[in-house]
Scaffold this motif. Structure first.
Motif, PDB file in Angstrom:
ATOM      1  N   GLU A   1       0.987  -1.150   0.028  1.00 44.37           N
ATOM      2  CA  GLU A   1       0.132  -0.158  -0.063  1.00 44.37           C
ATOM      3  C   GLU A   1       0.739   1.336  -0.057  1.00 44.37           C
ATOM      4  OE1 GLU A   1      -4.178   0.320   1.870  1.00 44.37           O
ATOM      5  OE2 GLU A   1      -2.891  -1.026   3.382  1.00 44.37           O
TER       6      GLU A   1
ATOM      7  N   ASP B   1       2.926   3.993  -3.375  1.00 38.89           N
ATOM      8  CA  ASP B   1       1.747   4.447  -4.161  1.00 38.89           C
ATOM      9  C   ASP B   1       1.832   5.528  -4.951  1.00 38.89           C
ATOM     10  OD1 ASP B   1       2.584   5.993  -2.156  1.00 38.89           O
ATOM     11  OD2 ASP B   1       0.629   6.169  -0.990  1.00 38.89           O
TER      12      ASP B   1
ATOM     13  N   THR C   1      -6.226  -1.140  -5.423  1.00 40.57           N
ATOM     14  CA  THR C   1      -5.019  -0.602  -5.842  1.00 40.57           C
ATOM     15  C   THR C   1      -4.766  -1.376  -7.167  1.00 40.57           C
ATOM     16  OG1 THR C   1      -3.873  -2.472  -4.772  1.00 40.57           O
ATOM     17  CG2 THR C   1      -4.072  -0.383  -3.644  1.00 40.57           C
TER      18      THR C   1
END
Length: 462
Positions: free
Chosen positions: A96, A99, A144
Motif C-alpha cells: 500500500e 503508491d 489498488t
C-alpha cells in the motif's frame, strides 16, 4: 512457527528495511491477514512488512527463501476470494505504501505506477492530461492497481473496454527466486517471446510480486448517456440483456441491480432509491452527441421489448449517478445485514436469463437470501448470499447454494470466476472447470517460476 523462530525472522527482516517497516503487533497483524472474503479461512502471519520500494520486496523474498517461509503479497485487501489471506507463520508484504504515479506519457498514452496506487487516484491523475484508464471494478475508490493486476479485475466498463489484462503493457516483478525482472514492453506492438505479462496478470501473487505496472491509456470519453429500465423479475431483466446483445449494441456499461441491493443501499445511505421494481438495469453509452443518444433510444426499445415495466433515457444526470453509485455500494451495504458469500460466475450472454432463473431456483430450494448484482452486459454475475449473523444452519445452506451456482455456471458453458480470482473460495470450482491435464500445466508453471513454493502457497492451483 515457534516464537523464537518468529522473533529471529522479524529481526533479520528489520535489519535490511527502514525503521518501522516490520510490524509484529498482534492487532495490526490480524487486520492485515485477510481480504474481504468473510468466509475464507486465514492464518496468523509471523510478521507484516510495509514495503516502500522494490528493494524492500527483494529483501523480504530472499530472507523468506532462506527460512523457507511463505510470502503473501497484499494491496488494499478489497479482494473477495481469499486470495490475499495469510498462512500461519508466513510474512505478509503490504504494498500500500508503494503508491506513486511515476510517469504519465500523453504521447504514448501510458502511465507507470507503483502497485499501491488506488485505481481512482490513477484515473484522476491521467484525467488531468485528457486521458483515461478504463478498468473500473466496483472497489475502484479503494482497490489498488497491484490488486487489480493480481486478479485481472474488470468492472463496470469492461463490456466495451475490456479488463485489466487488456491494459497492462509492462511489469516489474520480484520472482520466487528473489530476482527482479521486467516483463513486456512499452511499444504498441511486440511478440518477442511468450506473453509473460498476460501470464502474471490474474496469477494472484503466486508467480511473482508485482512492484511496478505500465498501463495503456485511452482518451477521455464523451459524457455518457444513461438508460434505466425496471423489470418485474431477474429473468425478464436477463432477457433484456440478451436483446441488447442481439441488437448489436455495445454499451460502455450494462449493470443489473436487484431490489435487495437497492433497499440495502437506501437504508444505509438514504439516497432515495426505493423503487417498485424487482430489478433495475442501468445502461450507458459514451459515444458523442446524437450517436450516443440514438444508441440509448435503441436500448430503451430493447428493454421495453423484453418486458420492462418502465424504461427511459435519463434526463437527470444526478439521478443517473446515484443509481450507478448504488451499484458500487451494494456489497458493503449488504455486509451490514450479515455475512455475505459472494459469487463471481460468468456465462455466455445468451445464457444470462437461464443462469438468473437457476439462481432464483437455488435461493428457493436452499432457503437462502440471494441478492443479485451483475456486469450483465458481459455475463459476469455476482449473486450475493446473505445470512443472519451467527446462524450456522443458514451458513451451511448458503455454502451448498454457492456450490450449486458454480455447477450451473459450468453446465451453461461459463466459468467459476470472471474477475474476483480463484483464491481460496474457488479452488474446488477451478478443479471442476479445468481438465487434469490443464491443471498439471498450471502446476508446472508454478514450479518453474516459484521453485521453492513460497509465493502465496495454497491459492489457485495446488
Amino acid at each position: 512457527m515457534a516464537v523464537d523462530q518468529a522473533v529471529e525472522l522479524a529481526a533479520e527482516l528489520a535489519a535490511g528495511l527502514p525503521a518501522g517497516a516490520v510490524v509484529t503487533d498482534p492487532d495490526v497483524v490480524a487486520g492485515l491477514s485477510h481480504d474481504q472474503a468473510a468466509w475464507a479461512p486465514h492464518g496468523r502471519p509471523a510478521a507484516v512488512v510495509r514495503a516502500t520500494c522494490t528493494e524492500d520486496v527483494v529483501h523480504v523474498v530472499r530472507t523468506c527463501l532462506r527460512h523457507r517461509v511463505p510470502v503473501v503479497a497484499r494491496g488494499a485487501g478489497t479482494g473477495l476470494s481469499g486470495g490475499a489471506n495469510a498462512l500461519d507463520g508466513c510474512v505478509v508484504v503490504s504494498l500500500e505504501r508503494m503508491d506513486r504515479v511515476l510517469e504519465v506519457n500523453a504521447l504514448e498514452r501510458l502511465a507507470v505506477v507503483q502497485p499501491g496506487v488506488v485505481n481512482d487516484h490513477l484515473r484522476a491523475a491521467v484525467a488531468e492530461r485528457g486521458l483515461w484508464y478504463p478498468p473500473d471494478p466496483a472497489s475502484a475508490p479503494w482497490s489498488t492497481i497491484g490488486g487489480n493486476v493480481a486478479t485481472n479485475a474488470g468492472g463496470l466498463c469492461c463490456v466495451k473496454y475490456g479488463v485489466t489484462r487488456d491494459y497492462v503493457l509492462q511489469l516489474e516483478v520480484v520472482t520466487g527466486r528473489g530476482d527482479v525482472v521486467r516483463l513486456g514492453r512499452r511499444t504498441a506492438k511486440g511478440v518477442a517471446g511468450y506473453d509473460l505479462v498476460g501470464l502474471l496478470v490474474g496469477s494472484e501473487g503466486t508467480l511473482g510480486i508485482v512492484t511496478e505496472v505500465t498501463v495503456r491509456l485511452r482518451p477521455l470519453p464523451a459524457p455518457a448517456v444513461t438508460v434505466a429500465g425496471f423489470f418485474s423479475s431477474v429473468v425478464a431483466a436477463g432477457a433484456a440483456v440478451r436483446a441488447v446483445g442481439e441488437a448489436g449494441l455495445v454499451p460502455s456499461a450494462l449493470e443489473l441491480v436487484d431490489r435487495h441491493c437497492l433497499r440495502a443501499v437506501d437504508e444505509w445511505k438514504n439516497m432515495g432509491l426505493s423503487t417498485e421494481a424487482e430489478v433495475v438495469l442501468l445502461g450507458r453509452f459514451d459515444e458523442p452527441g446524437a450517436l450516443g443518444e440514438g444508441l440509448a433510444e435503441q436500448m430503451v426499445a430493447c428493454f421495453r421489448g423484453a418486458g420492462a415495466t418502465w424504461a427511459e433515457r435519463s434526463t437527470d444526470e444526478a439521478e443517473a449517478e446515484a443509481l450507478f453509485a448504488a451499484r458500487r455500494l451494494a456489497y458493503p451495504a449488504l455486509e451490514r445485514l450479515g455475512p455475505v458469500l459472494t459469487e463471481d460466475v460468468c456465462v455466455p450472454r445468451e445464457q444470462v436469463p437461464e443462469m438468473l432463473a437457476r439462481i432464483e431456483r437455488t435461493a428457493v430450494r436452499r432457503d437462502v437470501v440471494i441478492a443479485n448484482i451483475a456486469h450483465a452486459g458481459d455475463g459476469n454475475l455476482h449473486p450475493l448470499l446473505v445470512t443472519p449473523p451467527g446462524d450456522e444452519a443458514a451458513r451451511a445452506r448458503a455454502e451448498a447454494a454457492f456450490d450449486d451456482i458454480i455447477a450451473d455456471a459450468l453446465a451453461l458453458g461459463g466459468t467459476v470466476t470472471g474477475e474476483h480470482g480463484v483464491g481460496l473460495l474457488k479452488r474446488g470450482g477451478l478443479a471442476a472447470e479445468l481438465s487434469p491435464e490443464v491443471l498439471e500445466m498450471h502446476r508446472a508453471v508454478k514450479a518453474a517460476l516459484d521453485p521453492a513454493h513460497i509465493l502465496n502457497p495454497g491459492k489457485v492451483v495446488e
